[in-house]
Design an enzyme around this catalytic site. Sequence first.
Site, PDB file in Angstrom:
ATOM      1  N   ASP A  82       0.852  -1.189   0.000  1.00  0.00           N
ATOM      2  CA  ASP A  82       0.000   0.000   0.000  1.00  0.00           C
ATOM      3  C   ASP A  82       0.893   1.247   0.000  1.00  0.00           C
ATOM      4  OD1 ASP A  82      -2.470   1.322   0.224  1.00  0.00           O
ATOM      5  OD2 ASP A  82      -2.420   1.305   2.413  1.00  0.00           O
ATOM      6  N   ASP A 104       2.763   4.965  -5.277  1.00  0.00           N
ATOM      7  CA  ASP A 104       2.071   6.237  -5.048  1.00  0.00           C
ATOM      8  C   ASP A 104       3.040   7.376  -5.325  1.00  0.00           C
ATOM      9  OD1 ASP A 104       0.740   8.468  -4.278  1.00  0.00           O
ATOM     10  OD2 ASP A 104       0.367   7.835  -2.212  1.00  0.00           O
ATOM     11  N   GLY A 179      -7.500   8.368   7.393  1.00  0.00           N
ATOM     12  CA  GLY A 179      -7.533   8.603   8.841  1.00  0.00           C
ATOM     13  C   GLY A 179      -8.907   9.027   9.328  1.00  0.00           C
ATOM     14  N   HIS A 208      -9.388   5.233  -1.759  1.00  0.00           N
ATOM     15  CA  HIS A 208      -8.619   5.212  -0.512  1.00  0.00           C
ATOM     16  C   HIS A 208      -9.371   6.021   0.548  1.00  0.00           C
ATOM     17  CE1 HIS A 208      -4.524   3.583  -1.693  1.00  0.00           C
ATOM     18  NE2 HIS A 208      -5.272   3.439  -2.777  1.00  0.00           N
ATOM     19  N   ASN A 230     -10.215   0.809   0.243  1.00  0.00           N
ATOM     20  CA  ASN A 230      -9.201   0.664   1.281  1.00  0.00           C
ATOM     21  C   ASN A 230      -9.764   1.054   2.640  1.00  0.00           C
ATOM     22  OD1 ASN A 230      -7.573   0.289  -0.966  1.00  0.00           O
ATOM     23  ND2 ASN A 230      -5.882   1.467  -0.107  1.00  0.00           N
ATOM     24  N   THR A 233      -8.234   2.610   9.268  1.00  0.00           N
ATOM     25  CA  THR A 233      -8.536   3.241  10.565  1.00  0.00           C
ATOM     26  C   THR A 233      -9.754   2.625  11.261  1.00  0.00           C
ATOM     27  OG1 THR A 233      -7.644   5.279   9.650  1.00  0.00           O
ATOM     28  CG2 THR A 233      -8.963   5.489  11.650  1.00  0.00           C
TER      29      THR A 233
HETATM   30  P1  13P Z   1      -8.384   4.790   6.144  1.00  0.00           P
HETATM   31  O1  13P Z   1      -7.413   4.574   7.276  1.00  0.00           O
HETATM   32  O2  13P Z   1      -8.956   6.170   6.152  1.00  0.00           O
HETATM   33  O3  13P Z   1      -9.418   3.729   6.094  1.00  0.00           O
HETATM   34  O4  13P Z   1      -7.556   4.718   4.778  1.00  0.00           O
HETATM   35  C1  13P Z   1      -6.975   3.501   4.416  1.00  0.00           C
HETATM   36  C2  13P Z   1      -6.249   3.632   3.141  1.00  0.00           C
HETATM   37  O5  13P Z   1      -6.676   4.292   2.221  1.00  0.00           O
HETATM   38  C3  13P Z   1      -4.975   2.907   3.009  1.00  0.00           C
HETATM   39  O6  13P Z   1      -4.349   3.174   1.805  1.00  0.00           O
END
Ligand code: 13P
Length: 294
Positions: A82, A104, A179, A208, A230, A233
């Site tokens: 990731d 990325d 986050g 994401h 994705n 959090t």
């Molecule tokens: P979150 O922590 O907001 O779910 O995002 C996860 C993410 O996009 C990892 O690449």
Amino acid sequence: MYVSMKEMLWHAHENNYAVMAINCVNMEQAKAIIQSASEEHSAVIINISPRQMKAHGHPEILAPMIRNMAEKVQVPVAFNLDHGANYEDIAYAIQCGFSSVMIDASGYEFEENIKRTSIVASLAHSKGLSCEAELGHVGLANQQDNIKADLYTNVGQACEFVQRTHCDCLAVAIGTAHGSYSKGFIPTLDFERLRLLKEALEMPLALHGGSGAGDENIKKVVAYGINKINVCTDLFKYARQSMADAIAANPNIDYMDVNIAAQEAMKKFIKRYMRLIGSSGRYTFEKSNGPEFD
Ligand code: 13P
């Protein structure tokens, strides 16, 4: 099955649903994710970021373990780097046996992003791995990057980007951020932009920053063409709370039982999410004679 993301995401694209991509740093999470996928007859992607790799989930340990578990189930499981930030991250992931990588380079100018992504995509493909890239930039919720429309993915650029890089899946910025948002805040997403991106690209798209986006937004992004979501959090918070609850309920609880409680709680979270995004029940297979592993 231990596979790259390519086929599972094209299946999701052609059948209009999304696959969860869940960040994972230990055995309990890997078990919860793979068992959930098997029990839901769903594909799944296991993600780990370079920061998580360095802090805890060392991939030279995690990758063989995940591969081993994935090979015991009949649904497709991918292990994806990731937010790979540089060539070292990518080379290390390939060396450790990941089945997919994300490069990325979204913080760079358009041409530099294309250059870096094309190099990584061709390397990944030569090794049988899939490659995810990002155009526009999905930033941080605590910096309110979700409302910065100048970071959103440009539709015209996206077509050129995909044609020139040959990435298998594109992460698009449409109003989510990584986050936690402030309490009670639900982001407003740019669905029209997503509709145009899907119409123009006709390929698997990733969202994401799935955490805190709200069920209605999540259902709608899937309807508009997102195929990979994705989540980190929200699952981490849920697991932590389940551990706190288990300890509060029994202050003398055995350490192993705290981990088992977290594993079971994560399964509940993941299986509900798989149903929400339509990935449950997409793979049929002979019923196994019980759990592939506990
Ligand atoms: P979150 O922590 O907001 O779910 O995002 C996860 C993410 O996009 C990892 O690449």
